[in-house]
Scaffold this active site. Structure first.
Site, mmCIF file in Angstrom:
data_model
loop_
_atom_site.group_PDB
_atom_site.id
_atom_site.type_symbol
_atom_site.label_atom_id
_atom_site.label_comp_id
_atom_site.label_asym_id
_atom_site.label_seq_id
_atom_site.Cartn_x
_atom_site.Cartn_y
_atom_site.Cartn_z
ATOM 1 N N ASP A 13 0.807 -1.227 0.000
ATOM 2 C CA ASP A 13 0.000 0.000 0.000
ATOM 3 C C ASP A 13 0.836 1.271 0.000
ATOM 4 O O ASP A 13 0.424 2.305 0.542
ATOM 5 C CB ASP A 13 -0.957 0.021 1.218
ATOM 6 N N HIS A 41 -4.757 -1.467 -5.817
ATOM 7 C CA HIS A 41 -3.927 -0.367 -6.304
ATOM 8 C C HIS A 41 -4.824 0.789 -6.749
ATOM 9 O O HIS A 41 -5.689 0.617 -7.597
ATOM 10 C CB HIS A 41 -3.046 -0.846 -7.467
HETATM 11 P P1 GDP Z 1 -0.680 0.415 -3.579
HETATM 12 O O1 GDP Z 1 -1.326 -0.849 -3.138
HETATM 13 O O2 GDP Z 1 0.795 0.411 -3.314
HETATM 14 O O3 GDP Z 1 -0.981 0.764 -5.007
HETATM 15 O O4 GDP Z 1 -1.279 1.569 -2.668
HETATM 16 P P2 GDP Z 1 -2.850 1.765 -2.272
HETATM 17 O O5 GDP Z 1 -3.567 2.261 -3.462
HETATM 18 O O6 GDP Z 1 -3.363 0.559 -1.598
HETATM 19 O O7 GDP Z 1 -2.726 2.861 -1.143
HETATM 20 C C1 GDP Z 1 -2.145 4.098 -1.372
HETATM 21 C C2 GDP Z 1 -3.187 5.200 -1.064
HETATM 22 O O8 GDP Z 1 -2.529 6.442 -0.978
HETATM 23 C C3 GDP Z 1 -4.224 5.355 -2.156
HETATM 24 O O9 GDP Z 1 -5.423 5.763 -1.560
HETATM 25 C C4 GDP Z 1 -3.651 6.472 -3.025
HETATM 26 O O10 GDP Z 1 -4.647 7.201 -3.722
HETATM 27 C C5 GDP Z 1 -2.996 7.330 -1.989
HETATM 28 N N1 GDP Z 1 -1.788 8.051 -2.421
HETATM 29 C C6 GDP Z 1 -0.823 7.662 -3.295
HETATM 30 N N2 GDP Z 1 0.165 8.586 -3.316
HETATM 31 C C7 GDP Z 1 -0.176 9.551 -2.455
HETATM 32 C C8 GDP Z 1 0.454 10.759 -2.010
HETATM 33 O O11 GDP Z 1 1.558 11.117 -2.415
HETATM 34 N N3 GDP Z 1 -0.226 11.508 -1.072
HETATM 35 C C9 GDP Z 1 -1.456 11.136 -0.587
HETATM 36 N N4 GDP Z 1 -2.038 11.913 0.334
HETATM 37 N N5 GDP Z 1 -2.055 10.010 -0.987
HETATM 38 C C10 GDP Z 1 -1.428 9.228 -1.885
HETATM 39 P P1 IMO Z 2 -0.951 -4.106 -2.286
HETATM 40 O O1 IMO Z 2 -0.508 -4.662 -3.629
HETATM 41 C C1 IMO Z 2 -0.958 -4.544 2.028
HETATM 42 C C2 IMO Z 2 -1.107 -8.622 3.598
HETATM 43 C C3 IMO Z 2 -2.346 -9.058 4.332
HETATM 44 C C4 IMO Z 2 -1.751 -10.048 5.321
HETATM 45 C C5 IMO Z 2 -0.663 -10.730 4.488
HETATM 46 C C6 IMO Z 2 -1.099 -12.049 3.864
HETATM 47 O O2 IMO Z 2 -2.226 -3.356 -2.350
HETATM 48 O O3 IMO Z 2 0.162 -3.359 -1.645
HETATM 49 P P2 IMO Z 2 -2.657 -12.645 1.805
HETATM 50 O O4 IMO Z 2 -4.092 -12.352 1.533
HETATM 51 O O5 IMO Z 2 -1.713 -12.134 0.780
HETATM 52 O O6 IMO Z 2 -2.417 -14.110 2.082
HETATM 53 O O7 IMO Z 2 -2.329 -11.894 3.200
HETATM 54 O O8 IMO Z 2 -0.331 -9.821 3.473
HETATM 55 N N1 IMO Z 2 -1.323 -8.102 2.241
HETATM 56 C C7 IMO Z 2 -1.221 -6.811 1.912
HETATM 57 N N2 IMO Z 2 -1.012 -5.725 2.684
HETATM 58 N N3 IMO Z 2 -1.077 -4.412 0.701
HETATM 59 C C8 IMO Z 2 -1.280 -5.490 -0.087
HETATM 60 O O9 IMO Z 2 -1.282 -5.424 -1.430
HETATM 61 C C9 IMO Z 2 -1.407 -6.759 0.520
HETATM 62 N N4 IMO Z 2 -1.629 -8.006 0.055
HETATM 63 C C10 IMO Z 2 -1.555 -8.818 1.111
HETATM 64 O O10 IMO Z 2 -2.966 -7.965 4.982
HETATM 65 O O11 IMO Z 2 -1.104 -9.361 6.368
HETATM 66 MG MG MG Z 3 -2.884 -1.483 -1.858
#
Ligand code: GDP
Ligand code: IMO
Ligand code: MG
Length: 448
Positions: A13, A41
């Site tokens: 994340d 994502h």
């Molecule tokens: P990913 O799984 O690595 O793609 O990340 P996620 O989408 O799960 O979580 C990142 C969150 O942060 C999302 O809600 C994005 O819209 C937000 N985000 C990404 N970059 C930035 C940033 O530079 N600032 C802020 N405030 N939010 C961001």
């Molecule tokens: P993105 O791509 C954050 C975490 C789960 C749990 C562990 C195992 O959005 O960054 P799983 O379902 O994979 O067997 O769970 O991994 N986990 C993540 N945490 N971002 C993710 O994906 C995750 N995908 C799995 O919360 O701790």
């Molecule tokens: Mg994510």
């Protein structure tokens, strides 16, 4: 032949979706190489928010090749729902290609993931319950069902029977569950197969052709280094390898096809699910960062645990991924903190100092983070579009990270939106040099 891998450098994340989308705009193809619909994502662009689980984060740019590689575990229900939703919102999905060798999440994987967590009770991992672990387990046990199997009813049925056989005992409690009825399951999956057929391809060859043509290919990681099944905080990990090396295996290219590895990190740290987290915060500061950063899971909606930036873990991620650049996201969330702490080493239970990420589970579980304190800044960063517009304290904070990790920062995230970003001078230096054949990356760094 520029191949850039984008990986999570923390516990997931970090903002990989946003960074991949930005690179995809300048690139030709995006390839997911591991994980499955445990990923969430997010991309925010043109006033709209997109949450992608399986679809590569290049899909919003028409005409890009978007590959789900062989290393992904694919839930066909999630994928077809995602396709429907994207089409409903007017997105052209014709660039999608799915590896015939990708493994499928089956209904029993979902049930086993759920049941496994319940059985673990207090010791549970906190999985996303998307069937990821059981699916990768079947792959390793050579009982997996692959995308290509969807195209032949006889083969599909035979393989489902073989996969169910050794699971009889663990699935006993679901004996009457309709989802496990052999014919119903076969029919359901044949339907998915028909819907996916037009996208199924020899994706390894397609990607290689793009690389050979000198196109920019972005390999999009899911999860993050500390969730890696080999290198992460085992057993509190996912069941794949989110590190850069896995891009080759999960896409079907060779190590020499990778030119750059970008690690994405937040300006602080988050984690969803259980497991060690040395810099974890609690109380009002944790609540404040969680609210300001919107730290609630994309997949499950769970509150993310939050903490200070952990440079011990980040340096470890840089090493095991061979990071060539960092993208530091969510720096804007830290505005208003009078002081910022960055963890530079851990203190073990017996007083020993750890500069390196401990390999031993017991040591890690007892490790206490020790910090360097730095002055914060009060200004909002959301409108900054060049490094010199950032407050001095923010620049110092970033410099400290880059110096400590010994990896240059190429991108700074200042908000969720596509334009809320700074391409740094370092990115211009890196990509303007021609060392990597991605001149488009440096063509318009907004720091000039
Ligand atoms: P990913 O799984 O690595 O793609 O990340 P996620 O989408 O799960 O979580 C990142 C969150 O942060 C999302 O809600 C994005 O819209 C937000 N985000 C990404 N970059 C930035 C940033 O530079 N600032 C802020 N405030 N939010 C961001
Ligand atoms: P993105 O791509 C954050 C975490 C789960 C749990 C562990 C195992 O959005 O960054 P799983 O379902 O994979 O067997 O769970 O991994 N986990 C993540 N945490 N971002 C993710 O994906 C995750 N995908 C799995 O919360 O701790
Ligand atoms: Mg994510």
């Amino acid at each position: 032949m520029p191949g850039i891998v984008v990986v999570g450098a923390q516990w997931g994340d970090e903002g990989k979706g946003k960074i991949t989308d930005l690179l995809a705009e300048r690139g030709d193809a995006v390839v997911r190489f591991q994980g499955g619909s445990n990923a969430g994502h997010t991309i925010v662009g043109n006033g709209e928010t997109w949450k992608l689980h399986l679809m590569p984060s290049g899909i919003l740019h028409p005409g890009k090749l978007c590959v789900i590689g062989n290393g992904v575990v694919l839930d066909p229900k999630v994928l077809t729902d995602e396709l429907d939703e994207l089409r409903r919102r007017g997105v052209d999905t014709s660039g999608l290609r799915i590896s015939a060798n990708a493994h499928l999440i089956m209904p029993y994987h979902l049930l086993l993931d759920h049941a496994g967590e319940i059985k673990l009770g207090r010791l549970q991992i906190g999985t996303t319950r998307r069937g990821i672990g059981p699916c990768y387990a079947d792959k390793a046990a050579r009982l997996g069902i692959r995308v290509q199997d969807l195209l032949d009813e006889k083969i599909l049925k035979k393989k489902i029977v073989a996969a169910l056989e050794p699971k009889r005992l663990s699935l006993r409690e679901f004996a009457k569950d309709q989802r496990l009825d052999l014919q119903a399951m076969t029919d359901e999956y044949l339907t998915y197969g028909r819907r996916m057929q037009m996208y199924i391809a020899d994706t390894s060859r397609l990607v290689q052709e793009r690389l050979d043509a000198g196109d920019l290919v972005v390999f999009e990681g899911a999860q993050g280094a500390l969730l890696d099944i080999d290198h992460g905080t085992y057993p509190f990990v996912t069941s794949s390898n989110p590190v850069a090396g896995a891009a080759c295996i999960g896409a079907g290219v060779g190590p020499k096809d990778i030119d750059e590895v970008w690690g994405v990190t937040k300006g602080y740290t988050t984690r969803v699910g259980a497991g060690p987290f040395p810099t974890e915060l609690d109380g009002s500061l944790a609540d404040e960062l969680r609210q300001r950063g919107g730290e609630f899971g994309t997949v499950t909606g769970r509150s993310r645990r939050v903490g200070w930036l952990d440079l011990v873990a980040l340096r470890y991620a840089a090493r095991i991924n061979s990071l060539t650049a960092l993208a530091v996201t969510k720096l804007d969330v830290l505005s208003g903190q009078e002081k910022l702490c960055v963890c530079t080493h851990y203190r073990g239970a017996e007083g020993a100092e750890f500069d390196h990420f401990p390999y031993h589970q017991t040591v890690l579980h007892h490790a206490v983070a020790e910090y360097e304190e730095m002055p914060g800044w009060s200004e909002s960063l959301r409108d900054c579009r060049s490094e010199h517009e950032l407050p001095e304290a923010a620049r110092n904070y970033l410099q400290f990270i880059a110096d400590f990790i010994k990896v240059p920062i190429a991108l700074i995230g200042l908000g969720p939106g596509r334009d809320e970003v700074i391409w740094t001078k370092a990115s211009a230096d890196m990509y303007g040099s021609g060392a990597v054949a991605a001149p488009a990356l440096a063509a318009e760094p907004n720091d000039r």
